[in-house]
Design a protein around this motif. Structure first.
Motif, mmCIF file in Angstrom:
data_model
loop_
_atom_site.group_PDB
_atom_site.id
_atom_site.type_symbol
_atom_site.label_atom_id
_atom_site.label_comp_id
_atom_site.label_asym_id
_atom_site.label_seq_id
_atom_site.Cartn_x
_atom_site.Cartn_y
_atom_site.Cartn_z
ATOM 1 N N LYS A 12 -15.310 -6.102 -9.267
ATOM 2 C CA LYS A 12 -15.253 -7.182 -8.139
ATOM 3 C C LYS A 12 -16.153 -6.816 -7.057
ATOM 4 C CE LYS A 12 -11.556 -9.118 -10.480
ATOM 5 N NZ LYS A 12 -11.758 -10.304 -10.878
ATOM 6 N N ASN A 21 -21.698 -18.483 -3.224
ATOM 7 C CA ASN A 21 -22.020 -17.499 -2.327
ATOM 8 C C ASN A 21 -23.567 -17.015 -2.488
ATOM 9 O OD1 ASN A 21 -19.674 -17.041 -0.869
ATOM 10 N ND2 ASN A 21 -18.787 -16.162 -2.901
ATOM 11 N N THR A 70 -22.013 -7.696 -5.906
ATOM 12 C CA THR A 70 -22.756 -9.015 -5.630
ATOM 13 C C THR A 70 -24.041 -9.070 -5.881
ATOM 14 O OG1 THR A 70 -23.233 -7.768 -3.391
ATOM 15 C CG2 THR A 70 -21.036 -8.859 -3.404
ATOM 16 N N ASN A 129 -18.762 -13.928 -6.917
ATOM 17 C CA ASN A 129 -19.118 -12.830 -5.984
ATOM 18 C C ASN A 129 -20.506 -12.721 -5.741
ATOM 19 O OD1 ASN A 129 -16.158 -12.612 -5.281
ATOM 20 N ND2 ASN A 129 -16.038 -11.127 -6.919
#
Length: 304
Positions: free
Chosen positions: A39, A86, A42, A63
């Motif tokens: 998680k 993002n 990025t 993400n």
């Protein structure tokens, strides 16, 4: 053509801080499930592989902010690639892209885009422009996202308009169908009523026009006919009474006058005044005639 052998790698060994480096791994597929399990990641580097596509589930890696897909064989991006909202840095250098999906217009945070070395269509290549410096790559990102967003909006409007026209056509078709069904129902009902009426007319006796005409005449002339009938009835009663009295008087005169004239005179007093003179005159004439007949009868032949 033999299917390319799937390369298995341990993604966990390629994770460092918030980045995963899978470059130069001979990948033909993106291990989306393994990448999504981290998680905090990025930054994703998939450069220098043998990727022809990213797979349908790739846009779930929401993400990711920095993505390097340079030096692959990618021919198209997923239609929902714009779900990577993002994303700020995208490197697609030296692939086989000709088009970009409309959802690309949703990448509002994108500030770097490199599409050099792709066989882009002339129209798209003009929008993308050159990416030789960081500034040009920034301009390329803004212009491309803006252009795709505008195209996406126009497509949505066109779809909405087509949907409205389609709905309008369906409504018209429904109205026409309902109208036709209503007309058919009306015709069927009318035919049914007509059939019932015909059966009723055939079952009931037809009125006689002559009887109707006679009835009409009788009803139309009923007051005068009643008056005429009353007058005729009165006249008949008067005549009948007259002749009855006449017959009685003649009988009395015939029976009594020759036997007892006094009784005859008393009976005459009971005769109504308006008939008395006439009856007496006729009675006298009758008496004389009868006397003559009797005398003739009583006189033997040859004594004349």
């Amino acid at each position: 053509m033999p299917k390319a052998e799937k390369i298995k790698i341990n993604v966990k060994d390629r994770v460092e801080d918030n980045a995963i480096d899978l470059s130069l791994s001979e990948l033909t597929e993106v291990p989306v499930r393994e990448i999504a399990s981290f998680k905090r990641v990025t930054i994703l580097d998939l450069s220098n592989n043998k990727l022809m596509s990213l797979g349908k589930t790739f846009p779930t890696l929401t993400n990711i902010t920095r993505l390097d897909l340079s030096r692959n064989q990618i021919k198209f991006l997923p239609e929902d690639f714009g779900n990577l909202r993002n994303l700020r840095h995208l490197d697609l250098y030296n692939n086989k892209l000709e088009h970009l999906p409309l959802s690309f217009g949703n990448l509002n945070k994108l500030s770097y885009l490199d599409l050099k070395g792709n066989p882009l269509t002339p129209a798209l290549a003009k929008v993308v422009g050159l990416c030789l410096t960081a500034k040009e790559c920034n301009t390329s990102a803004r212009n491309t996202v803006k252009c795709l967003a505008r195209m996406q909006e126009e497509v949505e409007k066109t779809k909405e308009k087509l949907q409205q026209e389609h709905d309008a056509q369906l409504e018209v078709l429904a109205d026409v169908t309902n109208t036709e069904e209503a007309q058919k129902s009306k015709k069927a009902k009318k035919a049914k009523n007509k059939s019932k009426k015909t059966k009723s007319e055939n079952a009931s006796p037809k009125p006689n026009p002559n009887i109707k005409l006679t009835k009409s005449k009788v009803e139309g002339n009923s007051p005068s006919n009643a008056s005429t009938k009353r007058k005729s009835s009165t006249a008949l009663r008067t005549i009948f009474t007259f002749f009855m009295l006449l017959a009685i008087n003649i009988f009395i005169i015939y029976v009594i006058m020759f036997k007892n004239p006094e009784i005859a005179e008393k009976l005459v007093e009971f005769i109504p005044h308006q008939y008395r003179d006439w009856i007496l005159t006729k009675s006298e004439y009758f008496r004389l005639r009868v006397s003559d007949w009797i005398q003739v009868i009583r006189t033997p032949p040859g004594h004349n």
